[in-house]
Design an enzyme around this catalytic site. Structure first.
Site, PDB file in Angstrom:
ATOM      1  N   HIS A 214       0.831  -1.192   0.000  1.00  0.00           N
ATOM      2  CA  HIS A 214       0.000   0.000   0.000  1.00  0.00           C
ATOM      3  C   HIS A 214       0.873   1.252   0.000  1.00  0.00           C
ATOM      4  O   HIS A 214       0.442   2.322  -0.391  1.00  0.00           O
ATOM      5  CB  HIS A 214      -0.988   0.005   1.173  1.00  0.00           C
ATOM      6  CG  HIS A 214      -0.382  -0.065   2.525  1.00  0.00           C
ATOM      7  ND1 HIS A 214      -0.151  -1.250   3.179  1.00  0.00           N
ATOM      8  CD2 HIS A 214       0.024   0.906   3.365  1.00  0.00           C
ATOM      9  CE1 HIS A 214       0.362  -0.997   4.365  1.00  0.00           C
ATOM     10  NE2 HIS A 214       0.489   0.310   4.505  1.00  0.00           N
ATOM     11  N   ASP A 243       0.210  -7.483  -0.149  1.00  0.00           N
ATOM     12  CA  ASP A 243       0.636  -6.177   0.361  1.00  0.00           C
ATOM     13  C   ASP A 243       2.158  -6.089   0.420  1.00  0.00           C
ATOM     14  O   ASP A 243       2.749  -6.090   1.492  1.00  0.00           O
ATOM     15  CB  ASP A 243       0.037  -5.926   1.744  1.00  0.00           C
ATOM     16  CG  ASP A 243       0.154  -4.462   2.158  1.00  0.00           C
ATOM     17  OD1 ASP A 243       0.558  -3.634   1.320  1.00  0.00           O
ATOM     18  OD2 ASP A 243      -0.144  -4.146   3.318  1.00  0.00           O
ATOM     19  N   GLY A 330       2.679   4.666  10.593  1.00  0.00           N
ATOM     20  CA  GLY A 330       4.063   4.921  10.230  1.00  0.00           C
ATOM     21  C   GLY A 330       4.902   3.656  10.290  1.00  0.00           C
ATOM     22  O   GLY A 330       6.017   3.603   9.790  1.00  0.00           O
ATOM     23  N   SER A 332       4.034   0.878   8.920  1.00  0.00           N
ATOM     24  CA  SER A 332       3.737   0.066   7.739  1.00  0.00           C
ATOM     25  C   SER A 332       4.988  -0.262   6.948  1.00  0.00           C
ATOM     26  O   SER A 332       5.839   0.580   6.735  1.00  0.00           O
ATOM     27  CB  SER A 332       2.791   0.802   6.811  1.00  0.00           C
ATOM     28  OG  SER A 332       1.488   0.754   7.290  1.00  0.00           O
ATOM     29  N   SER A 348       1.646  -4.762   7.617  1.00  0.00           N
ATOM     30  CA  SER A 348       0.562  -4.373   6.722  1.00  0.00           C
ATOM     31  C   SER A 348      -0.434  -3.474   7.430  1.00  0.00           C
ATOM     32  O   SER A 348      -0.586  -2.307   7.099  1.00  0.00           O
ATOM     33  CB  SER A 348      -0.146  -5.623   6.193  1.00  0.00           C
ATOM     34  OG  SER A 348      -1.254  -5.284   5.388  1.00  0.00           O
TER      35      SER A 348
END
Length: 465
Positions: A214, A243, A330, A332, A348
């Site tokens: 993403h 992802d 943050g 991710s 994710s």
């Protein structure tokens, strides 16, 4: 152009507990399994060895095994077998596993998950098979109410109490933008911040890194400093569905170490990619919250995020690793790894925060490596492919992990990029806005990251972008 070393550091925020557990043996090998006693007795195993044994048994016995998990207290692999299959029981015991007879077969559990997919793909829901209870655990976040809740509850009831359980999450599912060694990008409407997961070598031999899909969908060009010049460009990005993103460094001479910076000048060398095992202890590094640890609670999880680009739509991500490790906006893209230096996942999304706890979902690294053709470090071998992540070659220099987060929380306009996260488990992300504050965090030194980036309402199931 001078060689540039990609320093992937992860903030040491509130990570002392995890660091104390991890660092003493951070680079130590799991070692050999203790000798097996009498033939057929359960073996004492390290988590990595238990994972390897589980993969071997799964390959040899197939669906006759109804899942397995690691009993960390006894250091044993527990294998579920449907009652009556004595041949499978004998083989599993001979291999050194503890055998537990259960009622639900793998086929039945998968059929239940398929029913949920068909009848209850609702934003704010997730499900995963839990081998410890031999059931499908279904979770609904705080946004699932009224007719949506009735529909979900009715679907779960049709599966039967012995097949599935339904529980509520106080937060909301969304992606976590922010994380590991912070990486930044500028998009229409603001900035995006994520965490770098692992450094790798792309199939063409060029230096690259893995992060959340993403994040890669949200922006194409990434920098190692806020408002800095881009140093890497997205080569492949998958979200929703999966992802993960493969991002190549613009300078072919970049030296990207295969390590994770866990703060205070300490690093963990990443030597291979491995599949997760339910029950094993794992560590997550992110630029917003630093180093945290917990246990794997489920595999092959499905998360339905509210789509940020299609009002009323759903972004679904499959094949994820579910854990009770906390994360915030943050984080991710940040790295999930084991004490022995195995790369396991990319952050994710999830729900909760690192004050009250929560649950977080991770893209298996082995699946990302196989799909992109990248390798870890000098080509370390990947895992066996369980969990949806087939043994990809290792996954490289993981060094920091980075989850996209909205730089300064502006994210709301991250548009497609951030929004897509929803599929990654970030339903709520509306606009990736939750990332607020993430952007401020300096990317380089792990320490700097500490405190950067707001927690993004960790209460929700967010994909740590």
């Amino acid at each position: 152009m001078p060689k540039r070393k990609a320093a992937i550091a992860v903030g040491g925020v509130a990570a002392l507990g995890a660091a104390a557990l991890l660092l003493p043996n951070a680079n130590a090998s799991q070692g050999k399994d203790q000798a097996q006693g009498a033939a057929g007795s359960a073996r004492t195993l390290k988590a990595k060895d238990a994972s390897d044994l589980a993969a071997q048994l799964q390959k040899a016995l197939g669906d006759a095994i109804a899942g397995s998990y690691y009993d960390s207290a006894k250091q044993q692999l527990v294998v579920n077998v449907v009652s009556g299959d004595n041949n499978v029981i004998v083989q599993a015991k001979k291999a050194g596993a503890v055998v537990r007879k259960v009622d639900n077969s793998t086929a039945e559990l998968k059929a239940a998950a398929q029913t949920l997919k068909t009848r209850a793909t609702i934003p704010g829901t997730s499900w995963a098979i839990d081998p410890r209870t031999d059931k499908v655990v279904v979770t609904a976040d705080s946004t699932v109410t009224g007719a949506k809740w009735d529909r979900l509850q009715s679907t779960v009831q049709t599966l039967g109490s012995g097949m599935a359980t339904l529980r509520k999450s106080a937060g909301t599912f969304k992606t976590f933008v922010s994380g590991g060694d912070a990486i930044f990008a500028q998009v229409q409407g603001g900035g995006v911040r994520c965490s770098l997961g692992f450094n790798v070598t792309a199939s063409d031999g060029s230096p690259a890194f893995l992060t959340a899909g993403h994040c890669g969908v949200a922006a194409k060009d990434w920098s190692d400093s806020q408002n800095g010049q881009p140093i890497a460009t997205v080569d492949q990005a998958k979200f929703p569905g999966n992802d993960f993103s493969l991002v190549k460094y613009n300078d072919p001479n970049t030296q990207a170490p295969s390590e994770v910076n866990v703060g205070n000048g300490q690093t963990v060398q990443i030597t291979q990619a491995a599949d997760a095992t339910v029950g094993e202890t794992v560590f997550r590094m992110g630029s917003t919250t630093g180093l945290h640890n917990g246990q794997v609670t489920g595999l092959d999880a499905t998360v339905n995020f509210q789509s940020e680009t299609n009002p009323g739509g759903v972004d679904t991500v499959n094949g994820l690793i579910q854990t009770n490790v906390c994360a915030e906006a943050g984080d991710s893209g940040g790295s999930l790894f084991t004490q022995d230096g195995s790369a396991v996942g990319l952050t994710s999304g999830g729900s909760g925060d690192c004050t009250n706890g929560g649950e977080t979902f991770f893209q298996p690294v082995t699946a990302a490596l196989q799909a992109t053709g990248a390798t870890l470090g000098n080509g370390g071998a990947g895992g066996s492919g369980g969990n949806g992540g087939n043994g990809g070659n290792g996954a490289g220099d993981q060094s920091g992990s980075a989850a996209p987060s909205a730089s300064a929380g502006d994210q709301s306009g991250a548009g497609a990029g951030a929004g897509d996260q929803s599929g990654a488990g970030a339903g709520d992300q509306s606009g990736a806005g939750d990332q607020s504050g993430a952007g401020a965090a300096p990317s380089a030194s792990a320490g700097d990251q500490s405190g950067n980036g707001s927690a993004d309402d960790g209460s929700s199931l967010t994909s740590s972008r």
